[in-house]
Structure formats: structure tokens, C-alpha cells
Design an enzyme around this catalytic site. Sequence first.
Site, PDB file in Angstrom:
ATOM      1  N   TRP A 131       0.727  -1.173  -0.011  1.00 25.62           N
ATOM      2  CA  TRP A 131       0.016   0.316  -0.125  1.00 25.62           C
ATOM      3  C   TRP A 131       0.769   1.302   0.188  1.00 25.62           C
ATOM      4  O   TRP A 131       0.664   2.400  -0.898  1.00 25.62           O
ATOM      5  CB  TRP A 131      -1.330   0.323   0.895  1.00 25.62           C
ATOM      6  CG  TRP A 131      -2.277  -0.609   1.612  1.00 25.62           C
ATOM      7  CD1 TRP A 131      -2.328  -1.957   1.866  1.00 25.62           C
ATOM      8  CD2 TRP A 131      -3.226  -1.079   0.146  1.00 25.62           C
ATOM      9  NE1 TRP A 131      -3.746  -2.408   1.069  1.00 25.62           N
ATOM     10  CE2 TRP A 131      -4.317  -1.465   0.196  1.00 25.62           C
ATOM     11  CE3 TRP A 131      -3.283  -0.206  -1.497  1.00 25.62           C
ATOM     12  CZ2 TRP A 131      -4.820  -1.953  -1.117  1.00 25.62           C
ATOM     13  CZ3 TRP A 131      -4.153  -0.249  -2.349  1.00 25.62           C
ATOM     14  CH2 TRP A 131      -5.518  -1.537  -2.051  1.00 25.62           C
ATOM     15  N   ASP A 133      -1.852   6.076   6.411  1.00 25.09           N
ATOM     16  CA  ASP A 133      -2.688   5.944   5.898  1.00 25.09           C
ATOM     17  C   ASP A 133      -3.114   4.695   6.945  1.00 25.09           C
ATOM     18  O   ASP A 133      -2.595   3.488   6.888  1.00 25.09           O
ATOM     19  CB  ASP A 133      -2.819   4.763   4.760  1.00 25.09           C
ATOM     20  CG  ASP A 133      -3.683   3.616   3.947  1.00 25.09           C
ATOM     21  OD1 ASP A 133      -4.402   4.126   4.643  1.00 25.09           O
ATOM     22  OD2 ASP A 133      -3.303   3.651   2.922  1.00 25.09           O
ATOM     23  N   LYS A 150     -12.476  -1.407   6.488  1.00 22.68           N
ATOM     24  CA  LYS A 150     -11.706  -2.978   7.276  1.00 22.68           C
ATOM     25  C   LYS A 150     -12.092  -2.130   9.240  1.00 22.68           C
ATOM     26  O   LYS A 150     -12.387  -3.816   9.345  1.00 22.68           O
ATOM     27  CB  LYS A 150     -10.200  -2.467   6.911  1.00 22.68           C
ATOM     28  CG  LYS A 150      -9.053  -2.036   5.874  1.00 22.68           C
ATOM     29  CD  LYS A 150      -9.144  -3.385   5.148  1.00 22.68           C
ATOM     30  CE  LYS A 150      -9.671  -2.711   3.510  1.00 22.68           C
ATOM     31  NZ  LYS A 150      -7.710  -2.268   2.996  1.00 22.68           N
TER      32      LYS A 150
HETATM   33  C1  LIG Z   1      -6.992  -1.850   1.880  1.00 20.35           C
HETATM   34  C2  LIG Z   1      -6.327  -0.646   2.074  1.00 20.35           C
HETATM   35  C3  LIG Z   1      -6.327   0.714   1.471  1.00 20.35           C
HETATM   36  C4  LIG Z   1      -7.541   0.462  -0.156  1.00 20.35           C
HETATM   37  O1  LIG Z   1      -8.922   0.432   0.595  1.00 20.35           O
HETATM   38  P1  LIG Z   1     -10.518   1.745  -0.685  1.00 20.35           P
HETATM   39  O2  LIG Z   1     -10.751   1.834   0.275  1.00 20.35           O
HETATM   40  O3  LIG Z   1     -10.155   0.153  -1.994  1.00 20.35           O
HETATM   41  O4  LIG Z   1      -9.134   2.784  -1.354  1.00 20.35           O
HETATM   42  C5  LIG Z   1      -4.927   1.106   1.558  1.00 20.35           C
HETATM   43  N1  LIG Z   1      -4.974   1.384   2.110  1.00 20.35           N
HETATM   44  C6  LIG Z   1      -4.220   0.803   2.639  1.00 20.35           C
HETATM   45  C7  LIG Z   1      -3.748   0.364   4.449  1.00 20.35           C
HETATM   46  C8  LIG Z   1      -5.769  -0.496   3.169  1.00 20.35           C
HETATM   47  O5  LIG Z   1      -5.301  -1.747   4.187  1.00 20.35           O
END
Ligand SMILES: *Cc1c(COP(=O)(O)O)cnc(C)c1O
Length: 363
Positions: A104, A174, A198
Site C-alpha cells: 500500500w 494511511d 476494514k
Molecule cells: C484496503 C487498503 C487500502 C485501499 O482502500 P480503498 O478503500 O479500496 O481505496 C489502502 N491502504 C490500506 C493500508 C488498505 O488496507
Amino acid sequence: MNPATAWNFAAGPARLPDAVLERARDGLFVRGADGASALERPFTGDAFRATLHSARERLAQLLELPAGYRVLFLAGGAMQQFALVPMNLLGGAQRAAYADSGYWAQRAIAEARRYCEVVAAPGFAGAAPLAAPPAGPWDLPADCAYCHITPNETVDGLAYPALPDTGEVPLVADATSCLLTAPLDLARFGLLYASAQKNLGVAGLCVLVVRADLLERAAPAVPAALSYRRQVEADSCLNTPPTLAIHLAGLVFDWIAESGGLAAMGAANRRKAATLYAAIDGSGGFYRAPVAAAHRSPVNVRFQLADEALVEPFLAAAASRGLHNLRGHRQVGGLRASLYNAMPQAGADALAGFMADFARRRG
Ligand SMILES: *Cc1c(COP(=O)(O)O)cnc(C)c1O
């Protein structure tokens, strides 16, 4: 309502707490005296605003939000933020620092390169990312607008054991797969964001927490609905927000608070992870966890079978025992069990029991 013997270990969208599913069923799809259900009410009306404000209030309590921070509920996912962070935070700067900790982080870096020069924060460029970057002070050029990290790498199964100290350079994270999974010192961050599917609810919503002084940096060309400053001024309602996802996030925040808050989430998550890593490490080499022990994620447990030919039989046998979505991300292969807040200890116990059984039969 839910079969007690089936467990969903998906990385996202992921399992919701039982209490949230039940409250959603009983509360969301029922019309009130105003002729509308929660799904049908206008975002400009008092009823939705009360939902939004109580969700924000509850989140602020859970996070012990320091003064001077703002909370945003925006439409879309985390990937949109990979572009919106530089658009909103670069100000006049040409550069930002990014720590490459895995899948990511690399996607965030690729997007940021379209807007600025990316300075590599201390890490392990090019190497297989099986450990987090070093903690302690990171010596970053002062002209970096911010430093972006991914504290929990969902795909790689890797978590930062400690946060870096980036000095005057605001730390941006993030936090999609780790927000609300354990206590967090928010004052260390300039901004963090997490898409909801998540740990915070369902897809379609991204929650941001931002230090107010950073809101002044947005480039004039940032579209209004994508401008953090404009959305803060509009109470996250510059245009129609994802009302259902916000409603569900509020139910999740309530459930976390009722369950003991972030300290309780952190303890339960550590215990579930310890159950699975013990099953891996105690298997005499039948299973392997590729990530260095001190850097293993407590919520995305990645593992492999020493004999790769057993991956498909493992997945088929697991599914027949009600253990679903254990295939690793296509980029790294192998297996992965995601154990976010909503996964009870019983799910981790069931998987560990199955793993021991499978190893006995096939080892
Ligand atoms: C799942 C995830 C994403 C992607 O998120 P979207 O909502 O599909 O854009 C980005 N960063 C991390 C760390 C993730 O776990």
C-alpha cells in the site's frame, strides 16, 4: 442470525460486529413518523445531522482527540487520499517524504509522484519489505511538506512496532487497516485517514483526522468536494456524504465504546494474533510466517505452507470447515487471516485448531 460455525477472514470489506449487524437490521430499514428510514432521509435534515454529529463525537472520544484537530467523513476510499493528500497538503512545497513499507505504501508513492518529488524516508527501497522502517528520529529534508507512512501494511502483514519522530515535518498516515484496533497517540500525526471497510464499517466512506493548521495549504485548483478545508467548513456535507456508511460507522463506534474502547480492542487483537502466530511458529516448520517477529501485524496475519502444493488443499479444507477468505493477496501469494476488531477470539481459535489438524493429516 449468523451461523456460529462460519468465519470470514477477509481483509476488506471485512466482518462487522454482530451487535452492529443486528442494530442495523432493526434500525436502519424501518420508516419513522417522518415517512423515511435512515436510508431515505435528506443529508441536510436534522435527523441525519444528529447521526453525523454523534458519530463524530463518539470517534473523538475513542481517539481522545486533542484540541486543534478536525474529523472529516468523506465519500470514497483510501486510494483517493493517495492523490488528495498531496493536492491538499503540499502547499507551495515541491517534495514530500514517503516510507516504503510494502504494497500500500508503494501505491501511495506511485500516486504522489504525479504531484510532487518523492523523497525516500528511511526504509528498505527495493528489498522485500518484511520489516518496518526503523523508529526513532528520521532525518528528513525540511522542505518536505509531510512524511507519509503506512503503519499497518494489510497485504504484507507488517506493522510498525513504534512510530517514527519526523520532527517539524508533519506525519501523515494511511491507517486504513489499523485505526481503532489499538490506542493511538494522535498528537503525533498531522493527518491520518482510513477507509471504513476494514474496521470502521462498510465501503464508501473514508474517515480523516487532520490538524487544523494544515487545512490552509490546499492548492486553489483542488475541487471543492475534494478539498479538506472546504469539507471541514461544510461539516463534511459540501455535497451528499455516504449517509448509510456514516450511519453504520456510528454503530461501530458505539460498539467499540461499549466493549471497552481502544485499550480493550488492542488487548483482544493481540490475543487473537498470538493464537495464530503460536499455531504457525509451533508447527515445526509446516507453516511459516514470513515477517520478522517484532514487525508482525496484529490484524493481518500472513503465513505460508512450507509445501506450496498444499495451498489449494488447505484453502478447500478450510472452507469446508467454515473458514473463509484465507487466500493471501495476489501480489504476495500464500495465506492471510485478517483479525480486525469484529473477529472474536473464537474465530482465531477455530482457525488455529484447523491448522493443527491439517498439519497432522498432511504433515
Ligand atoms: C484496503 C487498503 C487500502 C485501499 O482502500 P480503498 O478503500 O479500496 O481505496 C489502502 N491502504 C490500506 C493500508 C488498505 O488496507
